[in-house]
Design a protein around this motif. Structure first.
Motif, PDB file in Angstrom:
ATOM      1  N   ALA B  19      33.360 -21.672 -22.240  1.00  0.00           N
ATOM      2  CA  ALA B  19      34.325 -20.965 -21.625  1.00  0.00           C
ATOM      3  C   ALA B  19      35.575 -20.919 -22.260  1.00  0.00           C
ATOM      4  CB  ALA B  19      34.753 -21.681 -20.250  1.00  0.00           C
ATOM      5  N   PHE B  20      36.329 -19.707 -22.709  1.00  0.00           N
ATOM      6  CA  PHE B  20      37.645 -19.495 -23.218  1.00  0.00           C
ATOM      7  C   PHE B  20      38.537 -19.329 -22.109  1.00  0.00           C
ATOM      8  CE2 PHE B  20      34.875 -17.123 -26.151  1.00  0.00           C
ATOM      9  CZ  PHE B  20      35.097 -17.995 -27.247  1.00  0.00           C
ATOM     10  N   GLY B  21      39.309 -20.627 -22.051  1.00  0.00           N
ATOM     11  CA  GLY B  21      40.257 -20.821 -20.629  1.00  0.00           C
ATOM     12  C   GLY B  21      39.466 -20.532 -19.196  1.00  0.00           C
ATOM     13  N   GLY B  43      23.960  -6.052 -24.063  1.00  0.00           N
ATOM     14  CA  GLY B  43      24.937  -6.494 -23.099  1.00  0.00           C
ATOM     15  C   GLY B  43      25.951  -5.493 -23.196  1.00  0.00           C
ATOM     16  N   GLY B  44      26.918  -5.530 -22.326  1.00  0.00           N
ATOM     17  CA  GLY B  44      28.164  -4.832 -22.189  1.00  0.00           C
ATOM     18  C   GLY B  44      29.169  -5.283 -23.312  1.00  0.00           C
ATOM     19  N   SER B  45      30.149  -4.532 -23.501  1.00  0.00           N
ATOM     20  CA  SER B  45      31.095  -5.032 -24.031  1.00  0.00           C
ATOM     21  C   SER B  45      31.906  -6.212 -23.641  1.00  0.00           C
ATOM     22  CB  SER B  45      32.401  -3.764 -24.331  1.00  0.00           C
ATOM     23  OG  SER B  45      32.770  -4.114 -25.424  1.00  0.00           O
ATOM     24  N   ASP B 171      25.680  -8.657 -36.657  1.00  0.00           N
ATOM     25  CA  ASP B 171      26.740  -8.086 -35.387  1.00  0.00           C
ATOM     26  C   ASP B 171      26.694  -6.617 -35.645  1.00  0.00           C
ATOM     27  OD1 ASP B 171      28.129  -8.089 -33.137  1.00  0.00           O
ATOM     28  OD2 ASP B 171      29.443  -9.694 -33.807  1.00  0.00           O
ATOM     29  N   GLU B 172      26.300  -5.864 -34.603  1.00  0.00           N
ATOM     30  CA  GLU B 172      26.002  -4.464 -34.782  1.00  0.00           C
ATOM     31  C   GLU B 172      26.151  -3.733 -36.061  1.00  0.00           C
ATOM     32  OE1 GLU B 172      29.261  -2.958 -31.966  1.00  0.00           O
ATOM     33  OE2 GLU B 172      28.801  -4.336 -30.641  1.00  0.00           O
ATOM     34  N   PRO B 173      25.015  -3.818 -36.667  1.00  0.00           N
ATOM     35  CA  PRO B 173      24.750  -3.217 -37.792  1.00  0.00           C
ATOM     36  C   PRO B 173      24.632  -1.717 -37.877  1.00  0.00           C
ATOM     37  CG  PRO B 173      22.482  -4.129 -37.031  1.00  0.00           C
ATOM     38  CD  PRO B 173      23.637  -4.528 -36.111  1.00  0.00           C
ATOM     39  N   SER B 204      23.334  -5.171 -30.818  1.00  0.00           N
ATOM     40  CA  SER B 204      23.531  -3.606 -31.137  1.00  0.00           C
ATOM     41  C   SER B 204      23.635  -2.996 -29.652  1.00  0.00           C
ATOM     42  CB  SER B 204      21.995  -3.171 -31.368  1.00  0.00           C
ATOM     43  OG  SER B 204      22.187  -1.887 -31.774  1.00  0.00           O
ATOM     44  N   HIS B 205      24.448  -2.032 -29.681  1.00  0.00           N
ATOM     45  CA  HIS B 205      24.699  -1.026 -28.823  1.00  0.00           C
ATOM     46  C   HIS B 205      23.757   0.256 -28.904  1.00  0.00           C
ATOM     47  CE1 HIS B 205      27.855  -3.081 -26.693  1.00  0.00           C
ATOM     48  NE2 HIS B 205      28.490  -3.069 -27.829  1.00  0.00           N
ATOM     49  N   HIS B 206      22.875   0.064 -29.914  1.00  0.00           N
ATOM     50  CA  HIS B 206      22.220   1.445 -30.279  1.00  0.00           C
ATOM     51  C   HIS B 206      21.053   1.306 -29.712  1.00  0.00           C
ATOM     52  CE1 HIS B 206      20.740   4.566 -32.983  1.00  0.00           C
ATOM     53  NE2 HIS B 206      21.965   5.012 -33.097  1.00  0.00           N
TER      54      HIS B 206
HETATM   55  N1  LIG Z   1      38.494 -16.600 -29.320  1.00  0.00           N
HETATM   56  C1  LIG Z   1      38.770 -16.233 -28.069  1.00  0.00           C
HETATM   57  N2  LIG Z   1      39.479 -16.635 -27.347  1.00  0.00           N
HETATM   58  C2  LIG Z   1      39.233 -16.010 -26.023  1.00  0.00           C
HETATM   59  N3  LIG Z   1      38.468 -15.575 -25.684  1.00  0.00           N
HETATM   60  C3  LIG Z   1      37.398 -15.040 -26.320  1.00  0.00           C
HETATM   61  C4  LIG Z   1      37.439 -15.274 -27.850  1.00  0.00           C
HETATM   62  N4  LIG Z   1      36.532 -14.839 -28.529  1.00  0.00           N
HETATM   63  C5  LIG Z   1      35.779 -14.213 -27.530  1.00  0.00           C
HETATM   64  N5  LIG Z   1      36.339 -14.113 -26.132  1.00  0.00           N
HETATM   65  C6  LIG Z   1      36.020 -13.443 -24.776  1.00  0.00           C
HETATM   66  O1  LIG Z   1      34.621 -13.747 -24.703  1.00  0.00           O
HETATM   67  C7  LIG Z   1      33.887 -12.710 -24.663  1.00  0.00           C
HETATM   68  C8  LIG Z   1      32.716 -12.333 -25.111  1.00  0.00           C
HETATM   69  O2  LIG Z   1      33.250 -11.816 -26.336  1.00  0.00           O
HETATM   70  P1  LIG Z   1      32.249 -11.142 -27.566  1.00  0.00           P
HETATM   71  O3  LIG Z   1      33.211 -10.813 -28.673  1.00  0.00           O
HETATM   72  O4  LIG Z   1      31.203 -12.195 -27.746  1.00  0.00           O
HETATM   73  O5  LIG Z   1      31.886  -9.755 -26.823  1.00  0.00           O
HETATM   74  P2  LIG Z   1      30.719  -8.826 -27.255  1.00  0.00           P
HETATM   75  O6  LIG Z   1      29.578  -9.032 -26.496  1.00  0.00           O
HETATM   76  O7  LIG Z   1      30.525  -9.067 -29.056  1.00  0.00           O
HETATM   77  O8  LIG Z   1      31.271  -7.364 -27.296  1.00  0.00           O
HETATM   78  P3  LIG Z   1      31.235  -5.997 -28.104  1.00  0.00           P
HETATM   79  O9  LIG Z   1      30.089  -5.576 -27.733  1.00  0.00           O
HETATM   80  O10 LIG Z   1      32.658  -5.396 -27.546  1.00  0.00           O
HETATM   81  O11 LIG Z   1      31.523  -6.629 -29.741  1.00  0.00           O
HETATM   82  C9  LIG Z   1      35.068 -11.666 -24.066  1.00  0.00           C
HETATM   83  O12 LIG Z   1      35.446 -11.601 -22.824  1.00  0.00           O
HETATM   84  C10 LIG Z   1      36.142 -12.186 -25.008  1.00  0.00           C
HETATM   85  O13 LIG Z   1      37.175 -11.967 -24.135  1.00  0.00           O
END
Ligand SMILES: Nc1ncnc2c1ncn2[C@@H]1O[C@H](COP(=O)(O)OP(=O)(O)OP(=O)(O)O)[C@@H](O)[C@H]1O
Ligand SMILES: [Mg+2]
Lengths: 258, 262
Positions: B19-21, B43-45, B171-173, B204-206
């Motif tokens: 968890a981040f916070g 997975g979604g953004s 990561d997203e090549p 990937s999003h592709h």
């Molecule tokens: N250093 C950090 N501090 C706080 N929250 C973070 C941190 N890194 C990632 N998050 C949170 O963790 C979640 C996942 O982030 P992540 O970058 O892994 O997403 P992703 O699946 O790679 O998205 P994208 O497809 O946009 O790249 C997000 O909700 C983001 O806000």
């Protein structure tokens, strides 16, 4: 009241924790200095960068400070009819005190802040994580050469500052106010002692180099990975290094008599 | 939710929580990446794809759970052990993470010098080959800021591949690449997977390239993951999963309602 004490306590704990972290970082830096490869090329490049950044401001500030010292010193000394010791006054105050301290402050503002900002930007753009994933220790490749460069460059720049300032004092005292040129240099030469004054001055500059190099690399290395983090680490480097230089200056002077 | 255990997991995550916070990204995530397979993270953004790759690389410690790379535990390992683990990994970051003070050549030379301790003539030859493989011939002396976004992606991929790691984390090549280059990179990844037996973990999003390449998919959602072959997920019972993979399966009303709004 209890709330206030509690906050004060937390604050102090925070400071102690920070100091502990800096000490650990200093330890890993010194370990990096000792462990191979030595990366002499990177260190030379960094010394060059620090030098290029600071050279002009150090020369100009040095000359200006020297000229002010020449004027002020002359105006004071002439009240006692002692204007022939202008060289000694200018030289001693520069070598023992103003040279290392002012150079430390100038280099902090110019090269120290740039160093912190560069490392912090590398943190923000995952460049340091990229290095970690290639099994490269970022302290070894990035922070160590910068810190070492600061330690090497600071005494050199301080010496340059002093030379420029003595020249500035000469211009103000001899060329403008008409002190005899031979008197200026002979009083300078007879009052400055190599071991006590010159070596001490270089030592002071060396300590300030360690202070700035350590704080700049530490703040950059531990910055938040955002643009706000970059600016915070830059500002903190300038503020903390400057205050530390002034405080350390007192203690070095008091303890070692430099 | 629990994926069926694979015969030879190269990377294994068990009960990973992070968890981040207050934002819970992973809540008891279990997954395996089989040796020599191509696995695509979907997975979604913000669903945690990049975060998962950083966990595997040991750049981030989970709040709880175990992560093993080639049988070695990542969480709580010493600096030396982590180095050993990372020697098996190649990682391409979402933003490239190229050192911006070094040229493309020097960036690619770093893992060869520092990790493999190769000699300069070999390094030069290897870099020529690798740059040609990603279609970046003649860019050796350019700095990262002189490259376009797609070129940075490819240079970063070349840097991750050049030390021929056992496991490649990408990561997203494919983001920001033109269709021709997508095919080229796809072919390159399939080739290293085939010839070196490299385990590939891509995010990937592709979707088209994902469906063409992947042996297995891992769809991150709600703090956990749904794993399966592309066919399994395309015909999954959960409509959200089908929609994610197949745009045609999206609810029919979506386009119509957008049109009526405009
Ligand atoms: N250093 C950090 N501090 C706080 N929250 C973070 C941190 N890194 C990632 N998050 C949170 O963790 C979640 C996942 O982030 P992540 O970058 O892994 O997403 P992703 O699946 O790679 O998205 P994208 O497809 O946009 O790249 C997000 O909700 C983001 O806000
Ligand atoms: Mg991402």
């Amino acid at each position: 009241m209890a709330r206030l004490l509690q906050r004060l306590g937390l604050r102090c704990l925070g400071i102690v924790e920070q100091l502990g972290r800096i000490a650990l970082f200093a330890l890993s830096l010194s370990r990096a200095v000792l462990s191979p490869p030595a990366r002499p090329g990177r260190v030379v490049q960094e010394v060059f960068d620090v030098g290029v950044l600071s050279l002009v401001i150090v020369c100009i500030s040095g000359a200006a400070v020297g000229m002010v010292l020449g004027l002020q010193g002359y105006n004071t000394l002439i009240r006692f009819g002692a204007e022939e010791s202008l060289g000694a006054v200018v030289g001693l105050s520069l070598i023992r005190e103003l040279g290392p301290v002012l150079t430390g402050l100038l280099v902090t503002g110019r090269a120290g802040s740039a160093m912190a900002a560069e490392i912090a930007t590398m943190v923000a753009t995952e460049q340091l994580d990229g290095l970690r994933m290639m099994s490269v220790d970022p302290v070894h490749l990035v922070a160590m050469p910068k810190a070492v460069a600061m330690v090497v460059a600071m005494p050199l720049l301080s010496a340059l500052f002093i030379v420029c300032a003595i020249f500035g004092g000469y211009v103000a005292g001899v060329e403008i106010l008409g002190v005899d040129s031979g008197t200026y240099f002979s009083s300078l030469e007879s009052s400055v002692d190599f071991r006590d004054d010159v070596a001490g001055s270089l030592l002071k500059a060396l300590v300030f180099g360690v202070v700035v190099g350590l704080i700049a690399t530490y703040r950059g290395y531990t910055s938040e990975p955002t643009s706000a983090g970059v600016s915070a680490s830059t500002t903190a480097t300038v503020v903390v290094s400057s205050v530390t230089i002034l405080v350390f200056d007192y203690f070095i002077t008091a303890l070692w008599g430099v | 939710m629990d994926p069926s255990p694979l015969p030879d997991p190269h990377v294994q995550l068990r009960g990973v929580r992070l968890a981040f916070g207050r934002r819970r990204v992973f809540d008891g995530l279990d997954c395996d990446f089989e040796r020599g397979s191509i696995c695509v993270l979907l997975g979604g953004s913000g669903s945690g794809k990049s975060t998962l790759l950083r966990l595997v690389g040991g750049l981030l410690a989970p709040d709880a759970g175990r992560i093993a790379v080639a049988g070695q535990e990542v969480v709580g390992s010493s600096w030396r052990e982590l180095r050993e683990i990372r020697n098996k990994l190649g990682m391409m970051f979402q933003g490239g993470a190229l050192l911006d003070s070094l040229s493309v050549y020097q960036n690619l030379a770093l893992p060869l010098r520092e990790r493999l301790r190769m000699r300069e003539p070999e390094i030069a030859a290897r870099i020529q080959l690798q740059l040609a493989a990603v279609g970046l011939e003649g860019t050796e002396s350019l700095l990262p800021r002189q490259l376009s976004g797609g070129m940075i992606k490819r240079a970063a991929l070349a840097r991750a591949l050049i030390s021929e790691p056992e496991i490649l984390l990408c990561d997203e090549p494919f983001s920001g690449l033109d269709p021709l280059t997508v095919h080229r990179i796809e072919a390159l990844l399939l080739e290293v997977n085939e010839s070196l037996g490299m385990t590939l973990v891509l995010s990937s999003h592709h979707i088209p390239s994902t469906l063409r390449m992947a042996d297995r998919l891992l769809l991150l959602m709600d703090g956990g993951a749904v794993a399966g072959t592309p066919q399994e997920l395309l015909h999954h019972g959960d409509a959200r999963i089908r929609e994610f993979l197949d745009e045609d399966a999206a609810p029919a009303g979506a386009h119509a309602s957008r049109r009526s709004h405009s």
